[in-house]
Every structure is written in C-alpha cells, then in structure tokens.
Design a protein around this motif. Structure first.
Motif, PDB file in Angstrom:
ATOM      1  N   LEU A 251       0.812  -1.225   0.000  1.00 37.48           N
ATOM      2  CA  LEU A 251       0.000   0.000   0.000  1.00 37.48           C
ATOM      3  C   LEU A 251       0.835   1.260   0.000  1.00 37.48           C
ATOM      4  CD1 LEU A 251      -2.591  -1.155   2.696  1.00 37.48           C
ATOM      5  CD2 LEU A 251      -2.673  -1.507   0.212  1.00 37.48           C
ATOM      6  N   ALA A 252       2.094   1.188  -0.396  1.00 34.20           N
ATOM      7  CA  ALA A 252       2.936   2.384  -0.413  1.00 34.20           C
ATOM      8  C   ALA A 252       2.474   3.397  -1.450  1.00 34.20           C
ATOM      9  CB  ALA A 252       4.389   2.001  -0.689  1.00 34.20           C
ATOM     10  N   GLU A 253       1.751   2.939  -2.476  1.00 40.38           N
ATOM     11  CA  GLU A 253       1.274   3.838  -3.519  1.00 40.38           C
ATOM     12  C   GLU A 253      -0.108   4.415  -3.218  1.00 40.38           C
ATOM     13  OE1 GLU A 253       3.122   4.796  -5.998  1.00 40.38           O
ATOM     14  OE2 GLU A 253       4.761   3.499  -5.344  1.00 40.38           O
ATOM     15  N   LEU A 254      -0.576   4.255  -1.984  1.00 37.57           N
ATOM     16  CA  LEU A 254      -1.896   4.779  -1.625  1.00 37.57           C
ATOM     17  C   LEU A 254      -1.843   5.878  -0.575  1.00 37.57           C
ATOM     18  CD1 LEU A 254      -4.056   1.512  -1.408  1.00 37.57           C
ATOM     19  CD2 LEU A 254      -3.965   3.161  -3.271  1.00 37.57           C
ATOM     20  N   PHE A 255      -0.808   5.955   0.226  1.00 35.78           N
ATOM     21  CA  PHE A 255      -0.814   6.857   1.377  1.00 35.78           C
ATOM     22  C   PHE A 255       0.370   7.820   1.306  1.00 35.78           C
ATOM     23  CE2 PHE A 255      -3.182   3.165   2.806  1.00 35.78           C
ATOM     24  CZ  PHE A 255      -4.276   3.751   3.419  1.00 35.78           C
ATOM     25  N   ASP A 256       0.056   9.100   1.482  1.00 38.07           N
ATOM     26  CA  ASP A 256       1.033  10.160   1.667  1.00 38.07           C
ATOM     27  C   ASP A 256       0.339  11.313   2.370  1.00 38.07           C
ATOM     28  OD1 ASP A 256      -0.587  10.855  -0.413  1.00 38.07           O
ATOM     29  OD2 ASP A 256       0.994  11.769  -1.634  1.00 38.07           O
ATOM     30  N   LEU A 257       1.076  12.375   2.645  1.00 39.65           N
ATOM     31  CA  LEU A 257       0.513  13.495   3.416  1.00 39.65           C
ATOM     32  C   LEU A 257      -0.583  14.229   2.654  1.00 39.65           C
ATOM     33  CD1 LEU A 257       3.765  14.941   5.022  1.00 39.65           C
ATOM     34  CD2 LEU A 257       1.881  13.786   6.204  1.00 39.65           C
ATOM     35  N   SER A 258      -0.409  14.406   1.360  1.00 38.75           N
ATOM     36  CA  SER A 258      -1.360  15.197   0.561  1.00 38.75           C
ATOM     37  C   SER A 258      -2.413  14.362  -0.155  1.00 38.75           C
ATOM     38  CB  SER A 258      -0.590  16.018  -0.479  1.00 38.75           C
ATOM     39  OG  SER A 258       0.169  15.175  -1.322  1.00 38.75           O
ATOM     40  N   LEU A 259      -2.401  13.051   0.015  1.00 39.04           N
ATOM     41  CA  LEU A 259      -3.357  12.137  -0.631  1.00 39.04           C
ATOM     42  C   LEU A 259      -3.277  12.183  -2.161  1.00 39.04           C
ATOM     43  CD1 LEU A 259      -6.544  12.656   1.580  1.00 39.04           C
ATOM     44  CD2 LEU A 259      -4.824  10.858   1.755  1.00 39.04           C
ATOM     45  N   THR A 260      -2.147  12.591  -2.703  1.00 39.36           N
ATOM     46  CA  THR A 260      -2.000  12.611  -4.162  1.00 39.36           C
ATOM     47  C   THR A 260      -1.821  11.200  -4.726  1.00 39.36           C
ATOM     48  OG1 THR A 260       0.370  12.998  -3.867  1.00 39.36           O
ATOM     49  CG2 THR A 260      -1.033  14.925  -4.183  1.00 39.36           C
ATOM     50  N   LYS A 261      -1.216  10.314  -3.944  1.00 34.36           N
ATOM     51  CA  LYS A 261      -1.006   8.955  -4.432  1.00 34.36           C
ATOM     52  C   LYS A 261      -2.322   8.205  -4.597  1.00 34.36           C
ATOM     53  CE  LYS A 261       3.696   8.109  -2.762  1.00 34.36           C
ATOM     54  NZ  LYS A 261       4.540   7.221  -1.938  1.00 34.36           N
ATOM     55  N   VAL A 262      -3.182   8.324  -3.633  1.00 30.48           N
ATOM     56  CA  VAL A 262      -4.453   7.617  -3.733  1.00 30.48           C
ATOM     57  C   VAL A 262      -5.313   8.216  -4.848  1.00 30.48           C
ATOM     58  CG1 VAL A 262      -5.664   9.015  -2.012  1.00 30.48           C
ATOM     59  CG2 VAL A 262      -6.354   6.645  -2.400  1.00 30.48           C
ATOM     60  N   GLN A 263      -5.210   9.516  -5.074  1.00 32.66           N
ATOM     61  CA  GLN A 263      -5.941  10.118  -6.191  1.00 32.66           C
ATOM     62  C   GLN A 263      -5.419   9.613  -7.530  1.00 32.66           C
ATOM     63  OE1 GLN A 263      -5.644  14.350  -5.654  1.00 32.66           O
ATOM     64  NE2 GLN A 263      -6.837  14.356  -3.748  1.00 32.66           N
ATOM     65  N   HIS A 264      -4.116   9.433  -7.604  1.00 28.69           N
ATOM     66  CA  HIS A 264      -3.540   8.878  -8.828  1.00 28.69           C
ATOM     67  C   HIS A 264      -4.021   7.444  -9.057  1.00 28.69           C
ATOM     68  CE1 HIS A 264      -0.573   7.959 -11.921  1.00 28.69           C
ATOM     69  NE2 HIS A 264      -0.243   6.874 -11.224  1.00 28.69           N
ATOM     70  N   GLN A 265      -4.058   6.637  -8.009  1.00 23.91           N
ATOM     71  CA  GLN A 265      -4.516   5.258  -8.154  1.00 23.91           C
ATOM     72  C   GLN A 265      -6.003   5.188  -8.502  1.00 23.91           C
ATOM     73  OE1 GLN A 265      -2.523   2.677  -8.302  1.00 23.91           O
ATOM     74  NE2 GLN A 265      -0.737   3.967  -7.842  1.00 23.91           N
ATOM     75  N   VAL A 266      -6.767   6.157  -8.038  1.00 30.23           N
ATOM     76  CA  VAL A 266      -8.182   6.212  -8.421  1.00 30.23           C
ATOM     77  C   VAL A 266      -8.315   6.480  -9.916  1.00 30.23           C
ATOM     78  CG1 VAL A 266     -10.294   7.551  -8.153  1.00 30.23           C
ATOM     79  CG2 VAL A 266      -9.041   6.822  -6.140  1.00 30.23           C
ATOM     80  N   LYS A 267      -7.465   7.343 -10.453  1.00 29.24           N
ATOM     81  CA  LYS A 267      -7.489   7.605 -11.897  1.00 29.24           C
ATOM     82  C   LYS A 267      -7.060   6.362 -12.679  1.00 29.24           C
ATOM     83  CE  LYS A 267      -6.512  12.546 -11.452  1.00 29.24           C
ATOM     84  NZ  LYS A 267      -5.532  13.627 -11.754  1.00 29.24           N
ATOM     85  N   VAL A 268      -6.099   5.656 -12.132  1.00 26.29           N
ATOM     86  CA  VAL A 268      -5.676   4.416 -12.781  1.00 26.29           C
ATOM     87  C   VAL A 268      -6.823   3.415 -12.818  1.00 26.29           C
ATOM     88  CG1 VAL A 268      -4.124   2.434 -12.585  1.00 26.29           C
ATOM     89  CG2 VAL A 268      -3.240   4.737 -12.219  1.00 26.29           C
TER      90      VAL A 268
END
Length: 644
Positions: A251-268
């Motif tokens: 889950l390293a590609e889902l969590f960060d401070l600004s939630l940009t990673k999870v937004q990217h995965q949602v687009k994917v």
C-alpha cells in the motif's frame, strides 16, 4: 460551567458502561446492535466462511513453524490454504509470516519503545493522557488555536517540548479514533478493554508518524492499524503497518501526506474500469457518479466497510499475499457483482449509496470470495493504465492521443498473453504444414514418374535428351563407357550361357542352325521370325511361372530403358569382341545399347553375306521391340530385363 460539563461527561460515561456491559458480541468482536442501528453501522453477523478440518489446521501449523519467505514451496502452500480459508485463530501467524515482521524488526534501527517514551513528554506537557485521548480532543483544539494566535511564546515560560505539528497530529489521530470501528469490543465505549484498545491504536499511529515523517499520518491509516491490532500484538501490529505502508508491493502507492497517491490510483482504476467494463463506465458517467466518489473510500479503508467481516478478512488475506493488484482485483469484483443492479439505476442518489455500502447479498463470503478468486487482474494492464494517467498529467488532456496510446498498449499486452496460449498450437500447425508440404512434393514426384513410365513418347524424349547430354562428357573421359560396357558384358555372358543350354535341349528341329567357318552358330533369317515368336511364347510362360519370373516381370515393367532381347547366339558371342564405335541409327534404342549389340564393321569379305543376314535379323528385332514399346506391352522375360 466546567463542573456541569464534568458531571454531564460522567453521566454519559456511566450510561455507556451500562450499555457495553449489556451488549453481546459475535466471534469477531462486533457488538450485536438493534435493527434500528444495523442500518447505521452496516454490519452483518451471519458468517459463512469455511472451517478447516483438524488435519488441515495441523498441516498449516507445521507449515508456519518451518516458514521460509524465500521458498516458492512455502508460498504456494500458503496460497492454497488462503484459498481454502484461513482459520481465525491462525490468521495472525499467517500475516506475520507473509509480511516478514521479525526480519523487518531485526534489520531496522528504529526502537518502538524508545519512540513512545519520547512521545509521552509532549503529552504530559499538554495535560493529555494516551488513555484518555478521546476526552482530550477539546483540550488539543484549544491549545492548537492558542498556538496559532500567539506565534511568539513569552520569554518567562519555559520552552515547550511540543510544536504545532505535534498538536495537529495528536488531534487528527484522536478524531479518527472515534470513527474506527465504533461497534468493536476493543474500541467501543469506556470499558477497560476499549480504553486499552484506543491507547494501543493511538500509540501505533503516533509511532509510525515518527518512524516515517515523509508519509506521517493520513486519513484511513487508523482502519488499517485497527485491523492489525485485532490479529497481532501492539508492537507486531506496528511493524506490520510499516511493512504494508513502506513496501511498493503493498500500500505504499496509496498513502502520503497530501493524498496525491491515492488520487492517482483512483485515476488508474478509472482507466482500468473503462478498459474492462466500457458500458458500465459510460453508464456511471451519464448518471453523474465518478470513480473518485466510491473508489477512494474503498482504497483508504481497504474494504473494511463491507458488512460481512469474514469477507473483509479474506480480502485482506489476498492483499497481504499479492499486494496492490489484489486491491484492484477486489474493487473490480465488487463492481462486477453490482453491475446488473447499477445498469438498472439512473439516479445518482441510488447508485452512489449502493457502491459505498455493498448489500449483504453481494458481500457475504460464499458470493464475494469465489468471485474474487475467479477474477484476474494482470500486472501489464495496471502498468498500461498507469502510463496513460501519467501521460495525461504531464501532457494535458489530449483525448485522441491517449486513446491511440491506450489501443497500442492494450494490443501489446494482448499479444503477450496470446503468445503464451498460441505456443503449443503453433508447434502443432508447423508439424501439420511440414507434413502437408512433404505430401505435396511427393505427389508431384509420383505424377512425374507415372507420366514417364506410362507415356512411351515422353519417356523416349527424356532418353534422347539424356543420351545427348551424356555424349559430350564421353568424348573427354572414357571411364563411364568402360563401366557401362563391363556391366553389359557380364549380363550378356549370363544370357549366353542360358541360350546355349536351351539350344542344346531343343535341338535343330525347332531352330535351323547354320555353322560358319569360325564355328559360330547363327540363325537362318528365313525362319527367324516364326522361331522367335514360338520361343518367346515359351520363354514368357517359363519366366512368368514361379516367384523369380514374377519379380523379374515387375522389374521389367518399371525399368526406364526398354529391354533388348538378343536373337541369336552369334550376337551374344560377338559382345566379347571390341564394340563398334559407329552403330546404326535408331530412334528407339539408346546409343550405348546400340553400340553394345552391333558387330564390328571391319569384318573380312568372306563374312559379308552372314552379316547381311544378321542385319536383317537385327532390324526385325528392333521393329518388334519398337512396336512392343509403343503399345506399352510389358516384357515378362527375365533375361530381357537383366540385359539393361
């Protein structure tokens, strides 16, 4: 006012304690709520997970006892048990082995207990206890506001051991503790178990924020840490959390401070849904429901919002086994199960709640988990979708360009899959093609052979061409002629012996013989024709009778050069003498055979009459052979076939 607030808080706590004492909990620790509250908490207590036999449980315990994470056999065996269903009592050990908690803790320099002792100092300065973190939310909010208004601290006050960021972190975690599984025994109410559970969850989240400041704490981590605490101890849950959130596999590609990673995965996932379910994706867009509305809650909470907890744990087993691809796999499975209902709805107010809260009929173990194992998500698909999203973010929304690239990438991925499935079929087709090609060449050769054997005129042309082609090299090298003459001489000597024996047995009554001065025997040309026919009929009968004659007749039928029958013993004896280099022309016989049968031209004058008679007999023989060759009458005489 403070006394009234404290008295009200004590009354609420007492009522909550009474309620918690009267509540009943299921096997996973969730409280049985009333029907009114079931819709609010969205929990189902009818579990349908399979229970392994005692033999299977014993085998799984043995596997976990000698577990080796680098062994392919161990991983394949644990996948088999996960597919059958992990017993609840052994799930913590299975997760611990798959996440390699012990090795991760030994190789890391981070000390969990030391970090907690450092965190307790700021909490003491703030007047907040880790065991009363929920009641300290108001205090933390007031302190945060005061620090925001007064940036400069008075010089008389000692320098505090906390900062604004620490207070913000404490307050955010305390707020999320209230939302994390409010109906679970370890987090519900003010019972000693619940207070201890909340303190554990608070410490694990604070420690991870200190362990990885770049990620810190973000929304959704409290759900993950709470699930880990339900299966593992406090420190083991911390190291399991670090393994899930730090490794790119999980889950390293889902969590960060600004939630940009999870937004990217949602687009994917949005691109992935358009690829797998184009009609459903168009329908959701027409209704007004975007993927970010329901996929982001799924990813942040890792599907813990599903009503059936046994299904949630099975999903987590698969995620800990396979990683991030299992997250996409689970989301796609839920959408596929809900697709018939979603296609019938045309209102956003009905579609979005159905996606956020999957019905029990879809989320129960017997329905969701088999469908989850039957759904496949390839890594190349996710990579293609990821590259499309990155291209859109870097180069702007160019629809045509993205569609072309999407088609190209998907075609490449499909080719890779088709190569694996068409490898065995290709081998079979190549074998068939080679066999058919060989058959076609063989049939062509057979047709040419039949035309050559059964067409006299065509065979005559081929022989003439071959004789003309062989005439040139014979002038330069006499070796081939010598070889041919030696072979014919051997065959003629055998025929000579046979003819002598037959002539002695038959006598002069059947054949008028004329003896010359040299002692040679010749045939009378006046009786040559009739005697030849009678003798040929007798020899045909003798040669055709018996196995040797049959074999000879077969060979004579398939011979390429027309066999020649010697008419007289004179011709057979003359074969021992030097051959005539200038034979008489013949349109049927080859030049080599004609030269072997013709007598020498340099004969003395007293034998010219005999040679004239021999020439007439020779011409009769040539006529007979040519007529028989043109009518394609088979030669059944064994001697005729051996003279070739």
């Amino acid at each position: 006012m403070r006394r009234r607030n404290s008295s009200n808080a004590s009354r609420r706590s007492s009522t909550i304690r009474r309620r918690s004492e009267n509540l009943r909990f299921d096997e996973f620790g969730f409280a049985f709520t009333k029907r009114k509250d079931q819709k609010l908490h969205h929990r189902c207590h009818d579990y349908s997970y399979p229970q392994l036999s005692s033999v299977r449980v014993k085998e799984l315990c043995e596997l976990l006892s000698y577990w080796n994470g680098a062994s392919f056999i161990c991983k394949s065996q644990i996948e088999r048990y996960i597919r059958m269903g992990v017993p609840p009592s052994l799930r913590g050990r299975v997760w611990k082995c798959l996440l390699t908690i012990d090795s991760h803790r030994e190789t890391s320099d981070f000390n969990y207990q030391k970090c907690l002792s450092e965190v307790r100092g700021p909490l003491v300065d703030l007047g907040v206890s880790e065991y009363g973190i929920l009641s300290a939310i108001a205090t933390l909010s007031e302190t945060q506001n005061d620090l925001g208004l007064n940036h400069q601290q008075p010089s008389s006050c000692p320098e505090p051991r906390y900062s604004v960021d620490d207070i913000t972190l404490f307050r955010q975690i305390a707020l999320d503790l209230q939302r994390s599984f409010p109906t679970h025994r370890s987090l519900m109410g003010e019972s000693p178990e619940a207070i201890e559970g909340q303190a554990k969850l608070f410490r694990v989240l604070i420690a991870y924020a200190k362990y990885n400041p770049q990620v810190g704490y973000s929304q959704g981590m409290s759900y993950i840490a709470a699930v880990l605490l339900m299966q593992l101890g406090e420190e083991e849950a911390f190291w399991a959390l670090t393994g899930l959130l730090d490794k790119p596999k999980y889950l390293a590609e889902l969590f960060d401070l600004s939630l940009t990673k999870v937004q990217h995965q949602v687009k994917v996932f949005d691109q992935f849904l358009k690829h797998r379910k184009p009609k459903l994706s168009q329908h959701l867009e027409s209704v007004g429901v975007l993927s970010v509305h329901f996929v982001m809650p799924w990813f942040l909470t890792v599907f813990t919002s599903l009503p059936c907890w046994d299904s949630v744990l099975a999903v987590w087993d698969l995620i800990i086994l396979h990683g991030l691809s299992a997250v996409f796999r689970t989301a796609l499975t839920i959408i596929e199960l809900l697709e018939p209902r979603l296609m019938d709805l045309n209102d956003e107010g009905a579609v979005l709640p159905l996606l956020l809260r999957a019905p029990v009929e879809v989320a129960q173990y017997s329905v969701l988990v088999p469908a989850l194992w039957n759904t496949e998500v390839q890594d190349w698909e996710l990579k293609c979708m990821n590259s499309l999203v990155l291209d859109e973010t870097h180069h702007g929304p160019k629809a045509e360009r993205c569609e072309k690239q999407k088609v190209r990438l998907l075609s490449q991925g499909r080719k890779e899959i088709e190569k694996v499935s068409a490898a065995s079929e290709g081998e079979k087709t190549t074998e068939k093609d080679s066999v058919t090609g060989a058959k076609s060449v063989l049939t062509r050769v057979l047709h040419l052979a039949q035309r050559y054997l059964f067409d006299p005129m065509g065979r005559q042309r081929v022989e003439v061409k071959s004789s003309q082609a062989q005439a040139r090299p014979r002038q330069h090298s006499p070796a081939p002629g010598r070889v041919f003459r030696s072979r014919t001489s051997v065959s003629l000597t055998q025929a000579q012996i046979r003819s002598r024996r037959r002539s002695q047995q038959r006598g002069a009554a059947h054949q008028p013989v004329v003896q010359g001065s040299s002692g040679d025997v010749t045939v009378d040309p006046s009786t040559a024709g009739c005697s030849k026919t009678d003798r040929s009929e007798q020899t045909f009968k003798r040669a055709g009778a018996g196995p040797v004659g049959k074999v000879a007749s077969r060979r004579s039928n398939h011979s390429l050069i027309p066999p020649i029958r010697v008419k007289s013993l004179r011709l057979l004896r003359n074969c021992k003498k030097p051959l005539n280099p200038n034979p008489p022309p013949s349109s049927i016989l080859p030049s080599s055979l004609c030269s072997s049968t013709c007598p020498p031209s340099s004969s003395p004058p007293q034998r010219r009459e005999q040679h004239m008679q021999q020439d007439t007999a020779r011409t009769a023989l040539i006529k007979e052979l040519s007529s028989r060759h043109q009518t394609s009458v088979p030669f059944r005489n064994a001697r005729e076939s051996k003279l070739i």
